[in-house]
Design a protein around this motif. Structure first.
Motif, short mmCIF file in Angstrom:
data_model
loop_
_atom_site.label_atom_id
_atom_site.label_comp_id
_atom_site.label_asym_id
_atom_site.label_seq_id
_atom_site.Cartn_x
_atom_site.Cartn_y
_atom_site.Cartn_z
N ALA A 18 3.03 8.95 1.69
CA ALA A 18 2.64 7.66 2.23
C ALA A 18 1.35 7.74 3.06
CB ALA A 18 3.77 7.09 3.08
N ARG A 21 -2.64 4.79 1.94
CA ARG A 21 -2.04 3.46 1.98
C ARG A 21 -1.96 2.81 0.61
NH1 ARG A 21 -5.53 0.14 5.89
NH2 ARG A 21 -4.13 -1.53 5.20
N LEU A 22 -2.94 3.08 -0.25
CA LEU A 22 -2.89 2.48 -1.57
C LEU A 22 -1.70 3.02 -2.36
CD1 LEU A 22 -5.75 1.54 -3.90
CD2 LEU A 22 -3.93 2.96 -4.81
N SER A 25 1.61 1.62 -1.39
CA SER A 25 1.92 0.24 -1.76
C SER A 25 2.62 0.15 -3.12
CB SER A 25 0.63 -0.59 -1.80
OG SER A 25 -0.20 -0.18 -2.88
N GLU A 87 -7.23 3.93 2.89
CA GLU A 87 -6.80 2.65 2.30
C GLU A 87 -7.10 2.56 0.82
OE1 GLU A 87 -10.90 2.45 2.23
OE2 GLU A 87 -9.68 2.99 3.96
N LEU A 134 -2.21 -3.39 -9.53
CA LEU A 134 -2.90 -3.01 -8.30
C LEU A 134 -4.41 -2.89 -8.52
CD1 LEU A 134 -2.62 -2.16 -5.33
CD2 LEU A 134 -2.34 0.19 -6.14
N ASP A 237 -11.29 -5.43 5.94
CA ASP A 237 -9.95 -5.75 5.43
C ASP A 237 -9.68 -7.23 5.60
OD1 ASP A 237 -8.10 -2.79 6.42
OD2 ASP A 237 -9.80 -3.06 5.10
N GLY A 242 -3.04 -7.10 1.33
CA GLY A 242 -2.21 -6.17 2.08
C GLY A 242 -3.01 -4.99 2.57
N ILE A 243 -3.86 -4.41 1.72
CA ILE A 243 -4.77 -3.35 2.12
C ILE A 243 -6.07 -3.58 1.40
CG2 ILE A 243 -3.03 -1.56 2.57
CD1 ILE A 243 -3.39 -0.52 -0.18
#
Length: 248
Positions: A18, A21-22, A25, A87, A134, A237, A242-243
């Motif tokens: 984790a 961040r991508l 998700s 991110e 994504l 951002d 979300g990111i």
């Protein structure tokens, strides 16, 4: 700019999945599948991940490293068109049919990354609907950022552009303190070093930052945002996905 063409070294310690961040998700099962295909590496400042026109052999997921994406003209003139921290990801365009890099990707801050072979990533992309969604969602984000940076570079004064660049770096690193040399900032902003020196001095005189031998500390974030052009608000951002990420 001191670019290190040595291959980044593998790390014996696997970071937590984790940490990027991508990747975090993605659904848990898809995350585990992709992480199993990655290897952890340690990247040093100046490491060159790829140059324009070179084949993209690896996809990179930064954890605590920061990578600058530089457009290159005539082999020597550069302009930063994005930066990628934890991110985002670097090299994902291979899954969209672009096997060659379009920008120079150089490590701006040393740290850890996960690295995945381009072929393995393409195979995952072809079967992984969550990953497809994504990346497709970020296509418009990438285009909007590139357009905004181009407009900013053409029409806005250097002091405002430098403020924008420092704020974006702060956001990517989640820190008010970081290291950026005049040489790097000159490459990133597409100007001479003397221009960076004058702009940084102006920000320092306003007590917005301190700058000494490349060590930068933002003293007044609100004030720096006021000096920055509105482009900062448009490329930071935005929360809608979300990111935020940039991929090449």
């Amino acid at each position: 700019m001191n670019l290190n063409f040595d291959t980044v070294q593998s790390s014996p310690v696997r970071p937590q999945p984790a940490s990027n961040r991508l990747l975090a998700s993605l659904p848990e099962d898809e995350l585990q599948q992709i992480e199993a295909l990655c290897e952890p590496i340690e990247a040093e400042v100046g490491d060159l991940l790829f140059e324009p026109g070179e084949p993209i052999h690896y996809i990179y997921f930064p954890i605590d490293a920061l990578v600058s994406l530089l457009a290159v003209a005539e082999g020597r003139m550069t302009l930063e068109v994005g930066s990628v921290g934890r991110e985002g990801m670097i090299g994902a365009s291979v899954a969209l049919g672009h096997g060659q890099a379009q920008v120079r990707a150089v490590v701006q801050r040393a740290g850890r990354m996960l690295r995945m072979g381009a072929e393995e990533f393409c195979s995952e992309f072809s079967r992984n609907e969550a990953l497809q969604r994504l990346l497709h969602r970020y296509t418009d984000t990438l285009l909007a950022q590139a357009i905004q940076i181009a407009v900013c570079s053409r029409f806005h004064v250097l002091e405002a552009r430098l403020a924008r660049s420092l704020l974006i770096t702060r956001d990517r690193l989640q820190s008010e303190k970081f290291h950026l040399t005049h040489e790097f900032l000159a490459h990133a902003l597409g100007v001479r070093r003397v221009g960076v020196t004058k702009a940084a001095s102006a920000l320092q005189q306003q007590k917005l930052i301190t700058y000494s031998r490349g060590n930068i500390e933002i003293l007044d974030s609100a004030g720096l945002e006021a000096v920055s052009c509105r482009c900062y608000e448009l490329v930071k951002d935005d929360g809608s996905l979300g990111i935020s990420t940039v991929f090449v």
